[in-house]
Scaffold this motif. Structure first.
Motif: not given
Length: 830
Positions: A547-556, A581-589, A616-623
């Motif tokens: 459940g590393a944050s980078w994975d979870q961010q990229l899956v979203l 339907e799966m997105i709300p089930k993902l581990c939160p940040q 774990h800041l992928i959602a900041l950049h490049p996300g």
């Protein structure tokens, strides 16, 4: 008359604003030196050379497939030649499953490995997550490495001690290299370029009040099967060693010395005597074709011969004119012009001078030149060193690292207006998706979609890394680049082309995601590249996690992109619903005990951790999902993380930090990091200092410049809202029951029609009070020119070739929706 008009325009552009303190264009585009490069490549030594040498001081050229560097040596010119498809020490031509590198039937042990994760078997001992992953899932097949092609040596017989007025340069506007010097009354000049229109390397030697006597020799580090000089040609055929199926390659060098004498030698070299004008063209290729699983079949002999004949029929000036027109058209699309007074220093002295606006401007424009030189129409993308490599055993195999490096290579192509450079990435991922389907099935037991691990090559390798601690997925991150290309070009035909790759990446995670102890869906086995946790009890190699944050961010990010893509294309409604339907089930940040954005689902972060990766800041950049304007609490947590990680790091990490600080809207901090990159993490030829040389830092730094000046990743979902916070789509919202947890939000189909917000000067450094930039691209299909004075935007023009709607955020004010028809433009002024 036409020629004069063109020259007048170029001269006027070069000297524009000179009276107001603006520099001449030369100082923004031309690398200059007063000495040759340090040529240590032919010196026998054990291992890779240390310190400054050829790769750090020679000057690069390329057409996206062929790469070349010239040393400017007085007594001997050394041209290093590369072909981006030439790899060695790997396998090709296996069956479709074996070619992927995966262990057949490894999936039968996946649950054994996962149980170790659930049981908290940390460390590296027998029975640990890492050891079981190595034992059961990791590939045992060779990855191989990128290889040098040939070397072309041109000896002059000139004594370096007798030379005066030496100059060596490379003009990024034209892609022309040059060398000039004097010996007594004689003046000697050289010119170099690598042509994309004609697919050759060309060199010209001239002499005034003197003559040229040259010895021209072609060599290679591979096994030579033929080397022969005949008439005015050198033909070299060789084989690069593979574990299975050696790669054949061919090079032809053709020399035109006018009326002077060209004499073939028994050793395969040519001698030129009594010349005043010598023109050399070189063509070369291998038998590689991007056809899975054979990766073979190019008629390299016929293609090489055809190329050299076609180029040889053209006058040198015609080859040069086509090359200059080609490069200049691409370079002129996007131009950064900061205000500074030229120092008159050579480039190597600029680098050691502690940083300057002159160097920062040059670095950005030059990096655009590097991009078009190492990635255009070849079937594979730029690697860790772009296209330039001299070693049979290069650092990190000079491969495709998918935990940031190959993705970073392409961050700048969109905003910096070089979208053609992205095509090799697309073609490569098509091969990966084909190969990765076998890895998904055989390694992870996933019946749909595709997977790739940490490392890739040009032969479809997608299996997990040999070390279990480096077990990861990467299709979600590669897919992010693919969709972002669509976000910029809005080309539905392109989206249709890449949709199967996006969908396949998402299908893999739909099946691979598994519930953790708290019931949320997480990715595992995985790691947070390439960091460790619980180091004291379990050692610095304790990296495998869940459940590393980078994975979870990229899956979203991936699921959101697939929802939009399927909506635009009008397909896969049922699959779209599955993702929603799966997105709300993902581990939160999560925000941790120090106020940091957690790197793992457990609060394992250490404030003293200064690791170069900040995945774990992928959602900041490049996300796009963390922003000070939309998710303030997560942005503040990202800021704490950035403060923990510190400023100084490797070259590519410094480039990424420039982007992070720009996305956090701290222009002065972004500039501080960018200045460190250009002055402390750059070699004399401005190649990125990792160490050793890696090209990703160059591209990451240039992407950071784009982010300082223009951001377009946020979208307006409420046309009536007057602030970005109210208007923009928000991807994470606080969990009412657990305030430090932030839940992923399901996008609906309406997001597809939501315009992008063009944010001008979001992180302008105070060190850049005056300037202008032409041709930056924004998501939504727009190009933007703008200028600023005293730190404030003064004028802007937004253009579109296709038509579209945007909202403009400038000077702290958000405009309403602005809709342009095809070919229209919009002007803004203070």
């Amino acid at each position: 008359m036409r020629h004069r008009t063109t020259m007048f325009f170029l001269a006027a552009a070069a000297l524009s604003w000179a009276g107001g303190g603006w520099a001449a264009a030369d100082d923004r585009y031309v690398l200059r030196y007063d000495a040759p490069a340090k040529d240590n490549l032919l010196v026998k030594q054990r291992g890779r050379a240390k310190g400054l040498g050829y790769i750090q001081t020679a000057l690069p050229m390329g057409n996206g497939r062929l790469g070349a560097m010239f040393s400017g040596g007085i007594d001997q010119e050394h041209l290093l030649i590369n072909d981006i498809t030439l790899w060695m020490n790997a396998k090709r031509g296996l069956d479709e499953v074996a070619q992927s590198g995966t262990r057949k039937g490894a999936f039968r042990h996946l649950e054994t490995v996962r149980q170790a994760y659930r049981d908290g078997k940390y460390g590296t001992k027998a029975g640990s997550m890492e050891s079981l992953s190595t034992k059961y899932l990791s590939s045992t097949e060779p990855l191989g490495n990128y290889a040098p092609f040939t070397d072309l040596l041109i000896s002059t017989g000139h004594d370096p001690a007798s030379v005066s007025d030496y100059r060596r340069s490379l003009d990024a506007r034209t892609g022309l290299g040059s060398v000039s010097y004097r010996i007594g009354e004689g003046r000697f000049t050289r010119e170099y370029f690598c042509s994309h229109p004609n697919d050759v390397v060309a060199v010209r030697y001239t002499a005034e009040k003197a003559t040229l006597n040259l010895a021209i020799q072609a060599t290679t580090k591979h096994r030579v099967t033929r080397l022969k000089a005949e008439d005015n040609r050198i033909v070299l055929i060789a084989e690069a060693s593979m574990v299975q199926d050696d790669v054949a390659l061919m090079q032809v060098v053709e020399v035109d010395a006018g009326e002077a004498k060209v004499t073939p030698q028994a050793d395969g070299s040519l001698k030129v005597t009594g010349a005043t004008d010598v023109r050399i063209i070189l063509a070369g290729c291998s038998d590689y074709l991007p056809v899975y699983p054979s990766f073979k079949g190019r008629d390299f002999r016929a293609d090489c011969e055809k190329t050299i004949l076609a180029a040889g029929e053209l006058a040198y000036d015609v080859l040069k004119e086509a090359h200059v027109a080609d490069v200049s058209a691409l370079m002129n699309r996007c131009r950064l012009e900061l205000t500074f007074r030229p120092s008159g220093l050579t480039t190597d002295k600029l680098v050691t001078g502690g940083g300057s606006l002159e160097l920062e401007n040059l670095y950005f424009n030059y990096t655009r030149y590097l991009q078009l030189s190492c990635s255009r129409s070849a079937p594979v993308p730029s690697n860790l060193q772009g296209v330039w490599n001299a070693d049979l055993k290069p650092a990190w195999n000079c491969d495709y690292h998918t935990d940031i490096n190959v993705q970073m290579n392409y961050w700048m192509v969109e905003p910096a207006n070089l979208p053609e450079s992205f095509r090799p990435f697309v073609e490569w991922t098509k091969v990966l998706a084909e190969s990765g389907a076998h890895t998904a099935r055989e390694t992870f037991g996933v019946s749909k979609g595709w997977s790739i691990g940490l490392n890739g090559n040009v032969y479809g390798f997608t299996a997990p890394n040999v070390h279990g601690r480096r077990n990861q997925q990467a299709a979600h991150w590669l897919a992010q680049n693919l969709f972002d290309h669509y976000a910029y070009n809005q080309d539905v035909a392109y989206l249709e082309d890449i949709y199967p790759i996006l969908k396949g990446a998402a299908e893999f995670f739909v099946e691979f995601l598994a519930p953790w102890k708290d019931g949320t869906l997480v990715v595992y086995p995985t790691w947070s590249p390439e960091n460790s946790y619980l180091v004291k009890p379990h050692g610095k190699l304790n990296k495998q996690a869940y459940g590393a944050s980078w994975d979870q961010q990229l899956v979203l990010n991936l699921f959101t992109d697939c929802i939009e893509a399927s909506t635009v294309l009008g397909c896969d409604e049922a699959f779209r619903k599955t993702l929603q339907e799966m997105i709300p089930k993902l581990c939160p940040q999560k925000i941790g005990q120090y106020g940091q954005l957690q790197e793992w689902p457990e609060d394992w972060d250490r404030p003293t951790d200064t690791h170069r990766h900040i995945s774990h800041l992928i959602a900041l950049h490049p996300g796009r999902d963390i922003s000070p304007l939309t998710t303030k609490e997560l942005a503040e947590a990202a800021l704490v993380t950035m403060e923990h990680r510190g400023d100084e790091s490797t070259g590519w990490s410094t480039g990424w930090k420039t982007c992070f600080w720009a996305r956090l809207h701290n222009g002065d901090k972004a500039h501080q990091i960018y200045r460190f990159l250009t002055s402390e993490r750059a070699y004399p030829n401005l190649f990125d200092f990792h160490p050793p040389f890696q090209i990703d830092g160059n591209f990451g730094g240039a992407a950071g410049v784009c982010e300082m000046l223009l951001q377009s990743h946020l979208r307006s979902v409420d046309a009536s809202a007057e602030t970005i916070g109210e208007a923009a789509f928000v991807a994470y919202q606080r969990d009412p029951g657990t305030p430090k947890h932030f839940l992923p939000i399901v996008p609906n189909e309406a997001l597809t029609e939501s315009p992008y917000i063009l944010h001008l000067l979001p992180a302008l450094p105070s060190a850049w009070p005056n300037g202008r930039i032409y041709g930056l691209r924004a998501r939504g299909g727009f190009e933007v020119d703008f200028a600023w004075e005293d730190g404030k935007l003064t004028a802007a023009t937004i253009r579109t070739a296709k038509g579209g709607t945007f909202r403009l955020y400038a000077g702290g004010k958000l405009s309403g929706n602005v809709t342009l028809d095809k070919g229209q433009s919009y002007s803004w002024s203070e």
